[in-house]
Structures are given as structure tokens and as C-alpha cells.
Enzyme design. Structure first.
Site, mmCIF file in Angstrom:
data_model
loop_
_atom_site.group_PDB
_atom_site.id
_atom_site.type_symbol
_atom_site.label_atom_id
_atom_site.label_comp_id
_atom_site.label_asym_id
_atom_site.label_seq_id
_atom_site.Cartn_x
_atom_site.Cartn_y
_atom_site.Cartn_z
ATOM 1 N N ASP A 1 -64.250 7.661 89.942
ATOM 2 C CA ASP A 1 -64.126 8.674 91.016
ATOM 3 C C ASP A 1 -63.666 8.022 92.316
ATOM 4 O O ASP A 1 -62.674 8.428 92.914
ATOM 5 C CB ASP A 1 -65.477 9.355 91.281
ATOM 6 C CG ASP A 1 -65.709 10.548 90.361
ATOM 7 O OD1 ASP A 1 -64.717 11.111 89.864
ATOM 8 O OD2 ASP A 1 -66.881 10.907 90.160
ATOM 9 N N LYS B 1 -73.791 11.977 83.841
ATOM 10 C CA LYS B 1 -73.278 10.766 84.509
ATOM 11 C C LYS B 1 -74.348 9.715 84.808
ATOM 12 O O LYS B 1 -74.044 8.533 84.885
ATOM 13 C CB LYS B 1 -72.581 11.144 85.821
ATOM 14 C CG LYS B 1 -71.248 11.849 85.627
ATOM 15 C CD LYS B 1 -70.584 12.066 86.971
ATOM 16 C CE LYS B 1 -69.237 12.742 86.811
ATOM 17 N NZ LYS B 1 -68.506 12.854 88.077
HETATM 18 N N1 LIG Z 1 -60.487 15.137 93.399
HETATM 19 C C1 LIG Z 1 -61.236 14.610 92.445
HETATM 20 O O1 LIG Z 1 -60.789 13.811 91.639
HETATM 21 C C2 LIG Z 1 -62.697 14.970 92.364
HETATM 22 C C3 LIG Z 1 -63.594 14.184 91.623
HETATM 23 C C4 LIG Z 1 -64.943 14.542 91.585
HETATM 24 C C5 LIG Z 1 -65.369 15.679 92.263
HETATM 25 N N2 LIG Z 1 -64.460 16.428 92.940
HETATM 26 C C6 LIG Z 1 -64.867 17.618 93.694
HETATM 27 O O2 LIG Z 1 -65.781 17.196 94.692
HETATM 28 C C7 LIG Z 1 -66.657 18.266 95.025
HETATM 29 C C8 LIG Z 1 -68.099 17.744 95.080
HETATM 30 O O3 LIG Z 1 -68.478 17.355 93.771
HETATM 31 P P1 LIG Z 1 -69.845 16.566 93.503
HETATM 32 O O4 LIG Z 1 -69.826 16.163 92.085
HETATM 33 O O5 LIG Z 1 -70.062 15.552 94.550
HETATM 34 O O6 LIG Z 1 -70.915 17.741 93.704
HETATM 35 P P2 LIG Z 1 -72.464 17.598 94.055
HETATM 36 O O7 LIG Z 1 -73.004 16.310 93.554
HETATM 37 O O8 LIG Z 1 -73.089 18.879 93.626
HETATM 38 O O9 LIG Z 1 -72.501 17.528 95.662
HETATM 39 C C9 LIG Z 1 -72.053 18.580 96.430
HETATM 40 C C10 LIG Z 1 -72.054 18.159 97.907
HETATM 41 O O10 LIG Z 1 -71.388 19.173 98.658
HETATM 42 C C11 LIG Z 1 -72.248 19.616 99.707
HETATM 43 N N3 LIG Z 1 -71.897 21.016 99.957
HETATM 44 C C12 LIG Z 1 -71.631 21.987 99.046
HETATM 45 N N4 LIG Z 1 -71.240 23.116 99.664
HETATM 46 C C13 LIG Z 1 -71.258 22.840 100.995
HETATM 47 C C14 LIG Z 1 -70.959 23.603 102.168
HETATM 48 N N5 LIG Z 1 -70.552 24.864 102.096
HETATM 49 N N6 LIG Z 1 -71.072 22.991 103.370
HETATM 50 C C15 LIG Z 1 -71.484 21.707 103.461
HETATM 51 N N7 LIG Z 1 -71.792 20.947 102.394
HETATM 52 C C16 LIG Z 1 -71.684 21.514 101.191
HETATM 53 C C17 LIG Z 1 -73.657 19.342 99.225
HETATM 54 O O11 LIG Z 1 -74.492 19.241 100.334
HETATM 55 P P3 LIG Z 1 -76.112 19.241 100.214
HETATM 56 O O12 LIG Z 1 -76.480 17.889 99.718
HETATM 57 O O13 LIG Z 1 -76.546 19.482 101.616
HETATM 58 O O14 LIG Z 1 -76.461 20.360 99.274
HETATM 59 C C18 LIG Z 1 -73.423 17.996 98.507
HETATM 60 O O15 LIG Z 1 -73.383 16.953 99.460
HETATM 61 C C19 LIG Z 1 -66.423 19.347 93.978
HETATM 62 O O16 LIG Z 1 -65.602 20.355 94.537
HETATM 63 C C20 LIG Z 1 -65.657 18.618 92.875
HETATM 64 O O17 LIG Z 1 -64.784 19.476 92.173
HETATM 65 C C21 LIG Z 1 -63.155 16.084 93.028
#
Ligand SMILES: NC(=O)c1ccc[n+]([C@@H]2O[C@H](COP(=O)([O-])OP(=O)(O)OC[C@H]3O[C@@H](n4cnc5c(N)ncnc54)[C@H](OP(=O)(O)O)[C@@H]3O)[C@@H](O)[C@H]2O)c1
Length: 282
Positions: free
Chosen positions: A106, A70
Site C-alpha cells: 500500500d 490483513k
Molecule cells: N489508492 C489505493 O491504492 C488505495 C489503497 C488502500 C486503500 N485505499 C482507499 O483508502 C481509503 C481508506 O482505506 P482504509 O483501509 O485506510 O480504511 P480504514 O482503515 O477503515 O480507515 C478509514 C480512515 O478514514 C477516516 N474517515 C472516514 N471517513 C471520514 C470522514 N468523512 N472524515 C474524516 N475522516 C474519515 C477514519 O477516521 P476515524 O479513525 O476517525 O474513524 C479512518 O482514519 C478507502 O477509500 C480505500 O478505498 C486506496
């Protein structure tokens, strides 16, 4: 004359095999009687430049980018939308008039899903849990759609502060970072609370962000980015406290709908797309 050539779209990622977007887009193409295909293609990081050149060579209508492409894809595009340029990441490329145009759907998917629930962002105080890719895209789009204040709460302080600084420097929205302590309290005047973390995503369906749920008020609109399962423990806890809830499925469907429109120029059959996703996650 017969036309045996399909219009091509798809996704580049690594890993990518379990990406469900193809199911949604193909359902929409069929519903609209379009001879389009959505290909799920594994592209290794070192091959991204060649893969993007192939979008031009094959005359593809566009492509989605997922992990780990990305950010790196920005180097192979001709133009960027305002949101994509602020976020610094692209998940959708449109190939139009010989140019590759980068967009980030997104956050736009989230905002559209929220508006569909009758919620406006104008002047609202948004509290975001998380500061990863999804949280960043949503925060920027909320700011561009008139949010008055954004509070970012993240475990990793550096990432959280960086997002708050980005919002303050590149948008008109005020933003601040709050450290994530054990059972963090949600600011009382929060109007829209978003779980932007992956806590609760399948198979860890009993996980939930570690906040003080007693601080979730009944006047808050509480949203989750997690879409599998659709009804997360986080949303259930919020609903039990009288809050209005918005699932991550809406965001996913609206994003896919936006991609469909950007590539085909047609209105997306949103209901068909949502049904296809629900069936897939059953
Ligand atoms: N609905 C949709 O259309 C859509 C679109 C995109 C993504 N998503 C979902 O969004 C989620 C995040 O995706 P991403 O791409 O942003 O991932 P990412 O860039 O890896 O970021 C993950 C984030 O979650 C935090 N995190 C993970 N586990 C945690 C926990 N147990 N407690 C507190 N914070 C936690 C991390 O915190 P730290 O920075 O402290 O590590 C970070 O801020 C995923 O589940 C993905 O499937 C959904």
C-alpha cells in the site's frame, strides 16, 4: 511437453466480490503472455488459516489479503518485510522457496506514484488526514523513505495518537498528532498533504475531508488515496488553489505493478495496467 497448469495468484477477503485487482493483474499477465491466473476468493475470517495452508498446498505464487485478513494473516507467515513488520499488516504474500513472505505494498505503491510525479520525500513535512490502514501504511513508507516530519490529523484521537507514537518509536521520522476540529487548518509548512480517509469515495462523490481549504497552499503537493472517482472534490479544491495534485489511481496501479513483479519476477506493464483500471472505472 505441454503444460496445462497455470500459476495461481489472487486475493482473499470477505467481502471481496467488488475488488477490482483481478482486472489489472489479468491484463498484465496477458500483455506479458504469462500463463498466470488471479482468483478473487471469498475467505471467511475463521477459515484464513486453512486458506493460507492452501497457498502452500496448491503451490500458488502468492496472494493478496484484503479486509478483514490483513492483520490476522501475520500469524501464518514465515517472514515479514521491514515495512510490513512496522505497519503490522500485510496485503501481499509471496510464496518462494517453500516460505510465505509478507509484504505491504500500500505505502510502497503510494511512494512510487509520488516519485513518478517527480516528488522526493527526503526531509519533507508530510501531513496525513486519517489514521486507518491506508494512512498507516503510507506514513510508515514515507518515514522509511526519508520524510523529516509527519503530522497526523484524525477524527478518532486514540487512533491518530497511536500512529504518531508508532512513527516516533519505530522510524527516524518526527511525528505529532493534531486533533481534527471543524475546518481544520493544514500546518503552513506542509509540503505533501495526503487525504488518507475514505471521504469522497464513490458513491459519496461530493464528500471531501472537512478542512479549511484556504490553508492549502500553492506550494503543496496534494495527494488522495481515493481512486474512484479519480478526480475527487478534494483534489479539485487543491488544484484550484494552485497545488500540484496526485490521484489515488497512481497508487493503486503502482501497488498492483509491485505485486506483479514480486510474483513473476518480471517488470510490470504499468501502462497496460493503468489503462485496464481506467476502463473499469469508466
Ligand atoms: N489508492 C489505493 O491504492 C488505495 C489503497 C488502500 C486503500 N485505499 C482507499 O483508502 C481509503 C481508506 O482505506 P482504509 O483501509 O485506510 O480504511 P480504514 O482503515 O477503515 O480507515 C478509514 C480512515 O478514514 C477516516 N474517515 C472516514 N471517513 C471520514 C470522514 N468523512 N472524515 C474524516 N475522516 C474519515 C477514519 O477516521 P476515524 O479513525 O476517525 O474513524 C479512518 O482514519 C478507502 O477509500 C480505500 O478505498 C486506496
Amino acid at each position: 511437453m505441454k503444460n496445462y497448469r497455470a500459476e495461481l495468484t489472487g486475493v482473499f477477503g470477505d467481502p471481496v466480490d467488488d475488488n477490482p485487482t483481478g482486472v489489472v493483474e489479468e491484463a498484465a499477465f496477458q500483455a506479458k503472455g504469462l500463463n498466470y491466473r488471479y482468483l478473487t476468493i471469498r475467505v471467511l475470517p475463521e477459515d484464513l488459516e486453512t486458506a493460507m495452508a492452501s497457498v502452500r498446498v496448491f503451490g500458488m505464487k502468492g496472494i493478496n489479503l484484503t479486509m478483514p485478513h490483513k492483520i490476522k494473516v501475520l500469524g501464518f507467515l514465515d517472514e515479514l518485510s521491514e515495512a510490513a513488520s512496522i505497519i503490522g499488516a500485510v496485503n501481499t504474500v509471496i510464496h518462494r522457496d517453500g516460505k510465505l513472505y509478507g509484504e505491504n505494498t500500500d505505502g510502497k505503491g503510494f511512494v512510487t506514484a509520488l516519485k513518478k510525479e517527480g516528488m522526493s520525500l527526503e526531509g519533507k513535512h508530510v501531513t496525513m488526514l486519517g489514521a486507518g490502514g491506508a494512512a498507516r501504511a503510507i506514513c510508515v513508507e514515507c518515514a522509511l523513505n526519508g520524510a523529516g516530519q509527519i503530522t497526523v490529523i484524525n477524527r478518532n484521537a486514540e487512533r491518530g495518537k497511536e500512529l504518531a507514537t508508532l512513527l516516533n518509536e519505530r522510524t527516524n521520522c518526527r511525528a505529532e498528532y493534531l486533533a481534527w476540529e471543524k475546518e481544520t487548518k493544514i500546518p503552513e509548512d506542509t509540503e505533501i498533504l495526503i487525504n488518507g480517509t475514505s471521504a469522497g469515495f464513490s458513491p459519496n462523490v461530493n464528500d471531501r475531508p472537512d478542512i479549511d481549504y484556504a490553508s492549502v497552499g500553492e506550494k503543496m503537493c496534494v495527494c488522495d488515496v481515493v481512486f474512484h472517482p479519480v478526480e475527487t472534490v478534494f483534489l479539485r479544491e487543491a488544484a484550484e488553489r494552485g497545488a500540484k495534485t496526485v490521484t489515488g489511481l497512481g497508487m493503486l496501479v503502482q501497488q498492483a505493478a509491485l505485486n506483479f513483479t514480486l510474483w513473476t519476477g518480471m517488470e510490470a506493464p504499468v501502462d497496460v495496467m493503468e489503462e485496464a483500471l481506467r476502463k473499469e472505472f469508466e
